[in-house]
Design a protein around this motif. Structure first.
Motif: not given
Length: 117
Positions: A1-22
């Motif tokens: 098993m392998y893992a991919f861990i990524r950290r992202y920074r949002m430039g605009t918008g809300s986290i909730d809206a981003l998560m809905r789209k993801v």
């Protein structure tokens, strides 16, 4: 098993809206066994076992994706670009990436319950 861990920074918008789209464009396909609707811009590559997106404050998110094999993990690296392009309206920037073999893994039944905010 392998893992991919990524950290992202949002430039605009809300986290909730981003998560809905993801969720609608990517994560929902995992629950459907990889069957994507024809209008979904990003197809989930084979071999993904699990996916979590964690809001870590200050407009940052960490994602943890688990794969069956190293090959599946490498294939998903190419697909990650498509996901970021589909989220362009949020100006998402990848700030850190970690990939590696999972050396120990345990989970409770609670892991099988989808979480969507």
């Amino acid at each position: 098993m392998y893992a991919f861990i990524r950290r992202y920074r949002m430039g605009t918008g809300s986290i909730d809206a981003l998560m809905r789209k993801v969720n609608s464009q990517f994560a929902n396909q995992l629950s459907a066994g990889g069957d994507a609707a024809s209008d979904v811009p990003v197809r989930v590559p084979a071999g993904i076992i699990s996916y979590q997106a964690i809001a870590t404050g200050d407009d940052t998110i960490i994602t943890v994706t688990m794969f069956e094999t190293e090959e599946a993990c490498r294939r998903a690296e190419r697909g990650a670009t498509d996901i970021r392009l589909s989220l362009a309206e949020f100006q998402v920037e990848e700030t850190h990436t970690f990939t590696g073999e999972v050396m120990l893994s345990r989970a409770s039944e609670a892991l099988l319950t989808p979480v969507v905010r």
